[in-house]
Design an enzyme around this catalytic site. Sequence first.
Site, PDB file in Angstrom:
ATOM      1  N   GLU A 286       0.770  -1.137   0.124  1.00  0.00           N
ATOM      2  CA  GLU A 286      -0.086  -0.051  -0.258  1.00  0.00           C
ATOM      3  C   GLU A 286       0.969   1.141   0.002  1.00  0.00           C
ATOM      4  OE1 GLU A 286      -3.497   2.244   2.822  1.00  0.00           O
ATOM      5  OE2 GLU A 286      -2.294   0.219   3.587  1.00  0.00           O
ATOM      6  N   LYS A 350      -9.492   2.882  -2.985  1.00  0.00           N
ATOM      7  CA  LYS A 350     -10.201   2.404  -1.768  1.00  0.00           C
ATOM      8  C   LYS A 350     -11.420   2.395  -1.757  1.00  0.00           C
ATOM      9  CE  LYS A 350      -8.590   1.377   3.031  1.00  0.00           C
ATOM     10  NZ  LYS A 350      -7.857   1.910   4.169  1.00  0.00           N
ATOM     11  N   CYS A 403      -5.709  -2.263   2.566  1.00  0.00           N
ATOM     12  CA  CYS A 403      -5.531  -2.405   3.976  1.00  0.00           C
ATOM     13  C   CYS A 403      -6.566  -2.943   4.640  1.00  0.00           C
ATOM     14  CB  CYS A 403      -5.413  -0.940   4.289  1.00  0.00           C
ATOM     15  SG  CYS A 403      -4.884  -0.652   6.031  1.00  0.00           S
TER      16      CYS A 403
END
Length: 529
Positions: A286, A350, A403
């Site tokens: 990430e 995301k 994540c």
Amino acid sequence: MERLAGRVMLAGGMSRAVMAIAAGAVGALALPPFGFFAALFFSFTLLVWLVDGCTGKPGGGLFSRILPAFGIGWCFGFGYFVAGLWWLGNALLLEADEFAWALPLAILGLPALLALFYGFAVAAANLLWSDGLGRIAALAAAFGVSEWLRSFLATGFPWNAIGYGIMPIPIMMQSAHLLGLLSITTLAVFIFASPALIGTKKGMGPGLALAGLLLAAHFGYGFYRLQTPAETPADALTVRIVQPAIDQSRKMLNTDRAEIFAEHLRLSALPPGEGKKRPDIIVWPETSVPFILTQNPDALAEIASTLEDGQVLFTGAVRMEDQGAGRPPRYYNSVYAIDSQGEIIGATDKVHLTPFGEYVPFEGILREFGIDNVIALPGGFSAASSRTPLTLPSGKTFYPLICYEIIFPGEMTPGLQGAAAILNVTNDGWFGDTPGPYQHFLQARVRAVETGVPVIRGANTGISAVIDPYGRIIAGLDYGRVGILDATLSGGSNDAFTYDTHRTYFWLIFSILMIVAVFPALSFARRQN
């Protein structure tokens, strides 16, 4: 046991609160990195006995009984979440001068809020409380619903659901494939609370027998399912995960950006180990690219010169979207797919942002009330409305989760069907070598089992791994190690279940437990009256 149960039930005042907090805290030993699942037998047995003592004041009505039960549940949850989430404060210490004031909010405030779910669970169970097996069923059903609510209310934060405590190793994870996390959580509470029946005797035989059968089935199904090796397709891909282990304090320095990028390139270019195939795809964690990649064509050229013909790089990066004149740009936490020509062939953003890490909830309201300290916390990302699977030129797709998106079973949309793997990129370096990265890793393993789809997990500081659809680690890099891992990606399991199926099973189990709870509760109420 009867004498001990009696002493717990009759305890009063502060000692009851302390016992409830201690029971919750001990239960956190079932979580990584300890994985001592038996600790939850102690926790829930003590919790049941404490609720047994919530008799309320004579003539005080319903609330005089529910409020003490809520308090016991809240104290239990507070102990569990403080012991299981204290490591969140480590992220604030990276910029202690600016954010040390928020440590109590992270270490005590968040657990206090999450404990409300367990408080309401125990209060709801207390409405159907009886003196036998029914109360165990009521508690399990109420905890199942509370964990379901915790998974989506106020953006959702289902971290460390009780069900993870009964899944420390692969043989104990396989039931999640059949039933899903919520069902496992519900049945786990029933199993862990059943020893409380020894202290009161009523319903002890059937209750312990049922709990024993459930636990035996949990192990038995795991043993049965693990007899099936993960299949490796003829066209299986070789994956390289780059784990640079860049210290988070260094990632925050503008001066080290070029060196950080060069380190990723260096590790990507290493030759495969003896007997290993050349990787088809390379994964960076990430936000690995420490600048806006689309504004840096030289960086794309360097990536192209590093990749061999036909290779594809999946990298975490910050994506900027121009909003036009007079409007500030939007930033997204993204994953790019880049081919060996340096062309971006795919991107996804995301969807589920981390509260107070990537955005500040209710920022406008907080600003109106003049609460500037909270608004100053790290943030600034925008959320995407949907995620886009990443597709290779060969046609194989990967389902991206960035994540902590991987902790949400409900995030598994139809786009997962047919994916070669779940691609999870993360950076747990914020939390140091604390329980946090290990808890995060367990949840990624359970997602692989739950979905029947292998997981590729690239983490900046670890734990990076290629995980097969049975939760087994094909190859991995421990926390803090600098290096690469090359592994052949297995195929998915042939008995895939969907989240909708798991949700149906959960409500079926909930309904059965409610039937078991309601009739004894009605009989118990009549006897008391």
